[in-house]
Write a protein that holds these residues in place. Structure first.
Motif, mmCIF file in Angstrom:
data_model
loop_
_atom_site.group_PDB
_atom_site.id
_atom_site.type_symbol
_atom_site.label_atom_id
_atom_site.label_comp_id
_atom_site.label_asym_id
_atom_site.label_seq_id
_atom_site.Cartn_x
_atom_site.Cartn_y
_atom_site.Cartn_z
ATOM 1 N N MET A 1 13.361 44.767 29.186
ATOM 2 C CA MET A 1 13.585 45.244 30.746
ATOM 3 C C MET A 1 13.581 44.419 31.777
ATOM 4 O O MET A 1 12.679 43.500 31.589
ATOM 5 C CB MET A 1 13.240 47.113 30.817
ATOM 6 N N ALA A 2 14.335 43.043 32.371
ATOM 7 C CA ALA A 2 14.695 42.721 33.191
ATOM 8 C C ALA A 2 15.026 44.080 35.152
ATOM 9 O O ALA A 2 15.672 44.806 34.164
ATOM 10 C CB ALA A 2 15.234 41.698 33.217
ATOM 11 N N SER A 3 14.435 43.788 35.077
ATOM 12 C CA SER A 3 14.730 44.174 36.328
ATOM 13 C C SER A 3 13.628 44.300 38.360
ATOM 14 O O SER A 3 12.825 43.033 38.552
ATOM 15 C CB SER A 3 13.512 46.148 36.962
ATOM 16 N N ALA A 4 14.394 44.430 39.057
ATOM 17 C CA ALA A 4 14.025 44.324 39.819
ATOM 18 C C ALA A 4 14.238 45.220 41.866
ATOM 19 O O ALA A 4 14.694 45.723 41.422
ATOM 20 C CB ALA A 4 14.923 42.922 40.553
ATOM 21 N N MET A 5 12.547 45.665 42.009
ATOM 22 C CA MET A 5 12.737 46.013 43.316
ATOM 23 C C MET A 5 13.888 45.279 44.999
ATOM 24 O O MET A 5 13.231 44.279 44.528
ATOM 25 C CB MET A 5 11.357 46.599 43.283
ATOM 26 N N TYR A 28 9.365 42.825 31.016
ATOM 27 C CA TYR A 28 8.521 44.090 30.532
ATOM 28 C C TYR A 28 9.209 43.802 28.972
ATOM 29 O O TYR A 28 10.676 43.967 28.728
ATOM 30 C CB TYR A 28 8.507 44.822 31.201
ATOM 31 N N ASN A 29 8.340 44.111 28.071
ATOM 32 C CA ASN A 29 8.830 44.618 26.527
ATOM 33 C C ASN A 29 8.671 45.877 26.220
ATOM 34 O O ASN A 29 7.667 46.234 26.491
ATOM 35 C CB ASN A 29 7.903 43.784 25.446
ATOM 36 N N VAL A 30 9.257 47.072 26.647
ATOM 37 C CA VAL A 30 8.738 48.295 26.966
ATOM 38 C C VAL A 30 8.848 49.156 25.778
ATOM 39 O O VAL A 30 8.660 50.374 25.918
ATOM 40 C CB VAL A 30 9.934 48.734 28.384
ATOM 41 N N ASN A 31 9.159 48.580 24.492
ATOM 42 C CA ASN A 31 8.908 48.199 23.097
ATOM 43 C C ASN A 31 7.262 48.631 23.151
ATOM 44 O O ASN A 31 6.811 49.631 22.263
ATOM 45 C CB ASN A 31 9.588 47.930 22.059
ATOM 46 N N GLU A 32 6.347 47.814 23.806
ATOM 47 C CA GLU A 32 5.389 47.757 23.156
ATOM 48 C C GLU A 32 4.414 48.018 24.962
ATOM 49 O O GLU A 32 3.192 47.627 24.924
ATOM 50 C CB GLU A 32 4.419 46.479 22.847
ATOM 51 N N ASP A 33 4.741 48.099 26.023
ATOM 52 C CA ASP A 33 4.506 47.723 27.102
ATOM 53 C C ASP A 33 5.588 48.954 28.073
ATOM 54 O O ASP A 33 5.529 49.105 29.089
ATOM 55 C CB ASP A 33 4.277 46.676 27.875
ATOM 56 N N PHE A 34 4.956 50.049 27.538
ATOM 57 C CA PHE A 34 5.814 51.437 28.510
ATOM 58 C C PHE A 34 5.655 51.514 30.201
ATOM 59 O O PHE A 34 6.584 52.121 30.756
ATOM 60 C CB PHE A 34 5.874 52.850 27.551
ATOM 61 N N GLN A 36 5.022 49.572 31.819
ATOM 62 C CA GLN A 36 5.346 47.915 32.976
ATOM 63 C C GLN A 36 4.428 47.712 33.645
ATOM 64 O O GLN A 36 4.202 47.010 34.161
ATOM 65 C CB GLN A 36 6.713 48.306 33.206
ATOM 66 N N ALA A 37 3.198 47.517 32.810
ATOM 67 C CA ALA A 37 1.981 46.906 33.210
ATOM 68 C C ALA A 37 1.642 45.060 32.847
ATOM 69 O O ALA A 37 1.150 44.567 33.649
ATOM 70 C CB ALA A 37 0.478 47.626 32.285
ATOM 71 N N LYS A 38 2.296 44.487 32.048
ATOM 72 C CA LYS A 38 2.566 43.219 31.593
ATOM 73 C C LYS A 38 3.591 42.725 32.642
ATOM 74 O O LYS A 38 5.209 42.730 31.441
ATOM 75 C CB LYS A 38 1.980 43.419 30.355
ATOM 76 N N ASP A 39 4.119 42.006 33.329
ATOM 77 C CA ASP A 39 5.112 41.516 33.473
ATOM 78 C C ASP A 39 5.259 39.629 33.196
ATOM 79 O O ASP A 39 4.270 39.256 32.807
ATOM 80 C CB ASP A 39 4.523 40.736 34.996
ATOM 81 N N LEU A 40 6.086 39.596 31.926
ATOM 82 C CA LEU A 40 6.610 38.652 31.436
ATOM 83 C C LEU A 40 7.410 37.668 31.659
ATOM 84 O O LEU A 40 7.936 36.542 31.275
ATOM 85 C CB LEU A 40 7.057 38.955 29.426
ATOM 86 N N ALA A 41 7.774 37.381 32.989
ATOM 87 C CA ALA A 41 8.776 36.557 33.191
ATOM 88 C C ALA A 41 8.158 34.932 33.794
ATOM 89 O O ALA A 41 9.254 34.333 32.920
ATOM 90 C CB ALA A 41 9.217 37.610 34.885
ATOM 91 N N ALA A 42 7.287 34.948 33.706
ATOM 92 C CA ALA A 42 6.067 33.696 33.810
ATOM 93 C C ALA A 42 5.820 33.269 32.156
ATOM 94 O O ALA A 42 6.967 32.017 32.354
ATOM 95 C CB ALA A 42 4.979 33.615 34.770
ATOM 96 N N GLN A 43 5.925 34.185 31.415
ATOM 97 C CA GLN A 43 6.061 33.923 30.038
ATOM 98 C C GLN A 43 7.601 33.959 29.164
ATOM 99 O O GLN A 43 7.312 32.717 28.166
ATOM 100 C CB GLN A 43 5.360 34.675 29.639
ATOM 101 N N MET A 44 8.240 34.278 29.651
ATOM 102 C CA MET A 44 9.839 34.043 29.481
ATOM 103 C C MET A 44 10.824 33.412 30.225
ATOM 104 O O MET A 44 11.425 34.884 29.856
ATOM 105 C CB MET A 44 9.903 35.554 28.209
#
Length: 142
Positions: A1-5, A28-34, A36-44
């Motif tokens: 899931m991509a999101s922005a506040m 976020y990968n909400v299938n594994e991180d419901f 949303q504790a781990k932001d994957l933006a920098a990694q992906m």
């Protein structure tokens, strides 16, 4: 899931200085991180860019722009259709998750929650959560 506040959730209106084209996006990968504790933006970054472009394409296709910043009005349950109107009793199965519009509106209202629960010695954990307000169960038999 991509999101922005686009603004602080607790403020009535969003900050108009935050341009929709320059929001701080998160991934976020909400299938594994419901939660949303781990932001994957920098990694992906490529996946995030793909999802941001998809957001703008879909938003344009469905005439989403300009974004509606009228938060206070949108939070008012009376502005939305509901299947709960007039009901006073709700029965849900074990481990049930539902949307806000399918559950009783408890915000700003005096209410009672009654549950038939069977406890075993040593049972503990969350019995119920409404939004971010958990009702914790810590049971010790007499």
């Amino acid at each position: 899931m991509a999101s922005a506040m686009r603004g602080e959730p607790w403020l009535d209106q969003n900050d108009d200085s935050i341009d929709v084209l320059h929001m701080n996006w998160e991934l976020y990968n909400v299938n594994e991180d419901f939660s949303q504790a781990k932001d994957l933006a920098a990694q992906m970054p490529d996946k995030l860019d793909e999802m941001i472009k998809l957001f703008y394409a879909e938003a344009s296709k469905y005439n989403v722009f300009p974004l509606d910043d009228s938060k206070t009005e949108r939070f008012d349950e009376s502005n939305r259709p509901t299947i709960t109107q007039g009901r006073t009793t709700f029965t849900y199965p074990d481990h049930f998750r539902t949307r806000e519009t399918s559950a009783p509106d408890l915000k700003g209202k005096s209410h009672t929650i009654t549950a038939d629960v069977v406890f075993n010695t040593g049972d503990q954990g969350m019995l119920l959560t409404v939004g971010i307000c958990p009702i914790i169960l810590n049971f010790t038999p007499p």
